[in-house]
Design an enzyme around this catalytic site. Structure first.
Site, mmCIF file in Angstrom:
data_model
loop_
_atom_site.group_PDB
_atom_site.id
_atom_site.type_symbol
_atom_site.label_atom_id
_atom_site.label_comp_id
_atom_site.label_asym_id
_atom_site.label_seq_id
_atom_site.Cartn_x
_atom_site.Cartn_y
_atom_site.Cartn_z
ATOM 1 N N ARG A 69 41.185 -22.656 4.190
ATOM 2 C CA ARG A 69 39.902 -23.354 4.345
ATOM 3 C C ARG A 69 38.709 -22.404 4.148
ATOM 4 O O ARG A 69 37.848 -22.240 5.019
ATOM 5 C CB ARG A 69 39.809 -23.995 5.742
ATOM 6 C CG ARG A 69 40.795 -25.113 5.947
ATOM 7 C CD ARG A 69 40.920 -25.489 7.405
ATOM 8 N NE ARG A 69 39.633 -25.854 7.986
ATOM 9 C CZ ARG A 69 39.101 -27.069 7.975
ATOM 10 N NH1 ARG A 69 39.742 -28.057 7.384
ATOM 11 N NH2 ARG A 69 37.948 -27.304 8.550
ATOM 12 N N GLN A 128 26.801 -21.826 18.066
ATOM 13 C CA GLN A 128 26.160 -22.892 17.273
ATOM 14 C C GLN A 128 24.638 -22.801 17.387
ATOM 15 O O GLN A 128 23.923 -23.399 16.595
ATOM 16 C CB GLN A 128 26.648 -24.263 17.741
ATOM 17 C CG GLN A 128 28.021 -24.582 17.172
ATOM 18 C CD GLN A 128 28.560 -25.919 17.611
ATOM 19 O OE1 GLN A 128 27.891 -26.671 18.320
ATOM 20 N NE2 GLN A 128 29.771 -26.210 17.201
ATOM 21 N N GLY A 185 0.835 -1.205 0.000
ATOM 22 C CA GLY A 185 0.000 0.000 0.000
ATOM 23 C C GLY A 185 0.867 1.252 0.000
ATOM 24 O O GLY A 185 0.681 2.157 -0.826
ATOM 25 N N THR A 227 27.354 -25.243 7.908
ATOM 26 C CA THR A 227 28.378 -24.855 8.879
ATOM 27 C C THR A 227 28.143 -23.422 9.309
ATOM 28 O O THR A 227 27.764 -22.578 8.487
ATOM 29 C CB THR A 227 29.796 -24.952 8.293
ATOM 30 O OG1 THR A 227 30.696 -24.195 9.121
ATOM 31 C CG2 THR A 227 29.910 -24.389 6.885
ATOM 32 N N ARG A 261 -7.452 -27.728 19.740
ATOM 33 C CA ARG A 261 -7.494 -26.348 20.239
ATOM 34 C C ARG A 261 -7.099 -25.381 19.123
ATOM 35 O O ARG A 261 -6.382 -25.767 18.204
ATOM 36 C CB ARG A 261 -6.512 -26.137 21.398
ATOM 37 C CG ARG A 261 -6.620 -27.155 22.515
ATOM 38 C CD ARG A 261 -7.929 -26.976 23.257
ATOM 39 N NE ARG A 261 -8.261 -28.199 23.987
ATOM 40 C CZ ARG A 261 -8.098 -28.346 25.289
ATOM 41 N NH1 ARG A 261 -7.602 -27.349 25.998
ATOM 42 N NH2 ARG A 261 -8.438 -29.474 25.889
ATOM 43 N N ASP A 315 4.504 -9.712 5.927
ATOM 44 C CA ASP A 315 3.769 -10.682 5.103
ATOM 45 C C ASP A 315 4.587 -11.281 3.968
ATOM 46 O O ASP A 315 4.217 -12.307 3.414
ATOM 47 C CB ASP A 315 2.529 -10.012 4.483
ATOM 48 C CG ASP A 315 1.508 -9.642 5.529
ATOM 49 O OD1 ASP A 315 1.471 -10.330 6.565
ATOM 50 O OD2 ASP A 315 0.761 -8.672 5.320
HETATM 51 P P1 ATP Z 1 1.085 -3.543 5.368
HETATM 52 O O1 ATP Z 1 1.706 -4.524 4.429
HETATM 53 O O2 ATP Z 1 1.615 -3.653 6.738
HETATM 54 O O3 ATP Z 1 -0.404 -3.479 5.314
HETATM 55 P P2 ATP Z 1 1.036 -1.267 3.709
HETATM 56 O O4 ATP Z 1 2.069 -0.282 3.309
HETATM 57 O O5 ATP Z 1 0.498 -2.132 2.619
HETATM 58 O O6 ATP Z 1 1.626 -2.101 4.892
HETATM 59 P P3 ATP Z 1 -1.399 0.255 3.839
HETATM 60 O O7 ATP Z 1 -2.294 0.578 4.983
HETATM 61 O O8 ATP Z 1 -1.990 -0.437 2.677
HETATM 62 O O9 ATP Z 1 -0.157 -0.494 4.436
HETATM 63 O O10 ATP Z 1 -0.783 1.634 3.290
HETATM 64 C C1 ATP Z 1 -0.164 2.552 4.166
HETATM 65 C C2 ATP Z 1 -0.500 3.960 3.737
HETATM 66 O O11 ATP Z 1 -0.032 4.176 2.398
HETATM 67 C C3 ATP Z 1 -1.971 4.271 3.670
HETATM 68 O O12 ATP Z 1 -2.500 4.610 4.936
HETATM 69 C C4 ATP Z 1 -2.004 5.437 2.725
HETATM 70 O O13 ATP Z 1 -1.650 6.605 3.378
HETATM 71 C C5 ATP Z 1 -0.912 5.086 1.736
HETATM 72 N N1 ATP Z 1 -1.517 4.426 0.555
HETATM 73 C C6 ATP Z 1 -1.857 3.150 0.410
HETATM 74 N N2 ATP Z 1 -2.405 2.927 -0.791
HETATM 75 C C7 ATP Z 1 -2.400 4.090 -1.443
HETATM 76 C C8 ATP Z 1 -2.819 4.527 -2.735
HETATM 77 N N3 ATP Z 1 -3.350 3.700 -3.603
HETATM 78 N N4 ATP Z 1 -2.648 5.829 -3.050
HETATM 79 C C9 ATP Z 1 -2.106 6.686 -2.187
HETATM 80 N N5 ATP Z 1 -1.697 6.324 -0.957
HETATM 81 C C10 ATP Z 1 -1.828 5.062 -0.575
#
Ligand code: ATP
Length: 772
Positions: free
Chosen positions: A745, A676, A117, A536, A289, A163
């Protein structure tokens, strides 16, 4: 407002760094590396606090960072400059404010450490940059001169995410630390599950990505896994119950099923932990569980690998900024196998999004393909080493082989994991795995004085629990075939009808294989395929840049150094000189130093001399003089056990103490065999599994071939190795001749040597030319 230069020459660049999205272990390492590398390169470094929120709000949330500000950050978990999800930045007005704030501060390059993101947002920001600047000029917020000065925005991505869901890179910063948390938890659960003969369904993070679940499955030997990219067949309920019943019938007392958060069936209907639990309880009558690991998976400080990765990638991000031209498309820093590379950001963002789309469209083959070949190999390795007795996997009877497995040299984390994988794979293909206990001496001692014999057929249940066991369950020994007798060794190969040998070990194992190769003309028994999996802690085997066990060692060394550093910082004016193992290879010392932020590292490759010590002592004097107590991070020097015959660790510590003239103290510490490690690290476990399966697959290719054909094929005696961006088999004959420094070595070329400079740069260690 134009950047303020106060009459001094303008800095090359103002580089800002931020962390965004979910926090991940290692983010602090990348901020530290970007800040220090930027300063080292004559740039000004800025930190943007609270992710994109800081960029949008500006003001005090964008602040210049000094060298000392990031001291001690490598050992800290989470992100010290904060992170946030920022709604405002997803909309143009927010990005317009961000652009204005950046220009106000004179920032012309931005390094973003975050998930898909965050990097998508970064890519969008750069794409829009010219139009944002136009709008700012139109609104009277910036001048046309500023528009010209800041017309190019330089963006580099670092993928920080637990992730490991980003395309075109094998690992993201934080994913191995997170996997470490999961493995630790499953190892604990294992013990109680075994005691009560219970089943546990464990939910791990990963809404669209099954990396954590898959790797947790591989590294804990789980009975069944559910990942979004590869949903189980329609009859999965029967399949799962069938496999688990088989495992139970073979004598397994516990059951572990790993479910990714985003697991679903072929129709995209969610497979919840509850659903799995109900099946296990009602159909199989297992006391079952559920454990949801949740945010534990994000927490804590980074493992050694994430510290190295974040540091090396942070340094590379600054290099990418400095080398970028207006035409350079935005890059992100990736790692492919063992190599740090720059990959195009837009394509990777697109591929990452395509995985989610492929899953949504139920095109699971494409989803798996998009995850890349490494993911597919791990998936295959998991399936081949978990499913017992599957007719579809069995080879025709005439191609079944007797495959001997031996450990040679000192124990290393992951040796057992590799053995377990090899045995499970052999059994699923119809081969006969034979364990040679206690190395070559064990082999030739076979019937004389051992009641059970040192050469044993192995069953699935024998090795089932070995994935997480440290040391060597079948016993390892340093003695070479020449020592125990070539003739006797060959006789035993004949007596037990070995069709192939799988060797797991370090430089001794390499030497043993070399001896067997040279003895091939005299002993037909050795004209069989033999594959070596380097294992190793020293990571000094020719033919590979990575040996199983070295990651476990680095984790142990890092934890040890963290504790020592704490002691050093508590009494403030103290430096510890820590002696590392590694034989005549400085790998462990150097990579340890990289992950701990040591002020210097001494290696056998470089040696130690008086000038060097003088420079370092002077550097320490200045550094302690500058430290007025505002930072409390302790100082360490890492010194390999064979860095110098004269300037031993103790001598180095004494010289520093003497020369400090009471201004600071110096102590030495020797972690010894602690290095180790106890249980193998997840990376060593998963790589051991993958590489072991590849070795047996290579061995299988020789089924039915004559001894002459095998003799003629150089690759019939080979070392599997990670080299640059590939996993390759290196022919023994060539490796011995071209790549081995027999005297010391170690390999002639050691790829990690380049990282020594990074240790020095990031610790501010003076270069020889600066002191003359
Ligand atoms: P994680 O993998 O932990 O979710 P991430 O970087 O994918 O991390 P997101 O919440 O998807 O986390 O994105 C973080 C921030 O990046 C968002 O809160 C937003 O501010 C910005 N962001 C994400 N997608 C977009 C987009 N398409 N355009 C502009 N800004 C974005």
């Amino acid at each position: 407002m134009a950047p303020i230069t106060n009459g001094a020459p303008a800095p090359k660049k103002r580089i800002a760094v931020m962390t965004s999205g979910g926090d991940s272990p290692g983010m602090n390492g990348s901020v530290r590396a970007v800040v220090r590398m930027a300063i080292d390169q004559g740039c000004e470094a800025y930190c943007v606090y609270e992710g994109y929120e800081g960029l949008v709000q500006g003001g005090d949330l964008i602040r210049q960072a000094q060298w000392e500000d990031v001291r001690g950050w490598l050992s800290e978990g989470g992100t010290l400059i904060g992170t946030a999800r920022c709604k405002a930045f997803t909309e143009r007005p927010g990005r317009l404010k961000a652009a204005k704030n950046m220009i106000d501060k004179g920032i012309n390059a931005l390094v973003i450490c975050g998930g898909d993101g965050s990097l998508t947002g970064a890519d969008k920001f750069r794409g829009e940059w010219p139009s944002l600047l136009e709008e700012l000029v139109k609104n009277g917020d910036i001048s046309t001169e500023q528009q010209k000065t800041f017309q190019y925005l330089n963006i580099v991505g670092l993928v920080g995410s637990i992730d490991n869901d980003f395309a075109d890179t094998d690992a993201t910063i934080g994913c191995y630390s997170s996997l470490g948390r999961i493995c630790e938890a499953v190892d604990y659960i294992d013990a109680t599950a075994f005691s009560h003969q219970r089943a546990f369904v464990i939910e791990v993070m990963g809404r669209h990505c099954g990396w954590l679940a898959l790797m947790a499955g591989v590294s804990t030997g789980a009975d069944f896994i559910f990942i979004p990219e590869s949903p189980p067949d329609r009859d999965w309920e029967d399949q799962m119950c069938d496999i688990i019943s088989k495992h139970r019938n073979l004598g397994k007392r516990k059951t572990i099923v790993i479910v990714a958060e985003g697991a679903h069936d072929l129709d995209l209907t969610r497979i919840s932990p509850n659903k799995v639990k109900d099946l296990l309880s009602t159909r199989l009558k297992l006391d079952t569980r559920i454990t949801t690991l949740g945010h534990v998976q994000r927490g804590g400080n980074a493992c050694a690998y994430d510290r190295q990765l974040s540091t090396l990638q942070g340094v590379e991000a600054v290099n990418a900024v400095l080398e970028a031209t207006p035409e350079t498309p935005s890059k992100f820093i990736a790692i492919i196998e063992n190599k740090i590379v720059r990959n195009p950001l837009i394509e990777a963002v697109k591929s990452t999004q395509e995985v989610a789309e492929a899953i949504k469209a139920k095109d699971f083959k494409r989803a798996l393909d998009l995850r890349g070949p490494e993911f597919a190999e791990y998936h295959q390795a998991y399936m081949m080493t978990t499913a017992t007795d599957q007719p579809a996997l069995r080879l025709p009877k005439q191609t079944h082989m007797n495959i001997a497995i031996i450990h040679v040299g000192a124990p290393a984390g992951g040796m057992n994991s590799a053995t377990r994988a090899a045995v499970a794979y052999c059994l699923s293909r119809g081969h006969t795995p034979i364990a040679i206990h206690n190395g070559f001496p064990g082999l030739v001692r076979h019937h004389a004085d051992e009641p059970v014999g040192s050469v044993r057929y192995v069953q699935w249940l024998d090795v089932e629990g070995w994935i997480s066991k440290g040391g060597s369950e079948i016993g390892t020994n340093r003695d070479l075939p020449s020592k125990v007798g070539m003739g006797e060794t060959a006789d035993c190969f004949n007596i037990y009808k070995f069709d192939a040998l799988f060797i797991i070990g370090g430089f001794e194992a390499f030497t043993a294989l070399s001896e067997l190769r040279k003895a091939r003309p005299d002993y037909p028994a050795f004209r069989i395929p033999m594959m070596l999996l380097p294992a190793t802690i020293s990571n000094n085997v020719p033919g590979t840049e990575y040996s199983v066990g070295s990651d476990t060692c680095l984790n142990a060394l890092t934890s040890y150094c963290d504790a020592i550093k704490q002691s050093a910082s508590a009494s403030r004016r103290r430096i510890f000189v820590v002696e590392t193992q590694g034989g005549k290879s400085g790998y462990i010392a150097t990579m340890g130093a990289l992950g701990i932020g040591a002020v210097a590292v001494y290696t056998p490759e470089e040696g130690i001399n008086l000038q060097m010590l003088g420079r370092d002592i002077e550097h320490l004097k200045q550094s302690f003089a500058k430290d007025k107590g505002q930072t409390r991070a302790g100082k360490l020097i890492l010194c390999n056990e064979h860095a110098s015959e004269t300037y031993t660790t103790e001598v180095v510590a004494s010289m520093i103490r003497e020369e400090s003239k009471g201004r600071f103290e110096s102590r030495f510490a020797i972690p010894g065999h602690v290095q180790q490690g106890g249980t193998p690290s997840p990376m060593d476990r998963v790589r051991a599994v993958r590489l072991a399966v590849k070795c047996i697959q290579a061995i299988e290719q020789y089924a039915g071939k004559s001894k002459e054909e095998i003799m003629e094929d150089d690759l019939s005696m080979a070392v599997i190795g990670v080299k640059g961006i590939s996993v390759v088999f290196g022919a023994m004959e060539r490796l011995e001749r071209e790549e081995t420094n027999w005297n010391h070595r170690r390999p002639k070329d050691e790829s990690w040597l380049q990282y020594k400079k990074t240790v020095d740069t990031l610790s501010g260690r003076p270069r020889p030319e600066d002191c003359c």
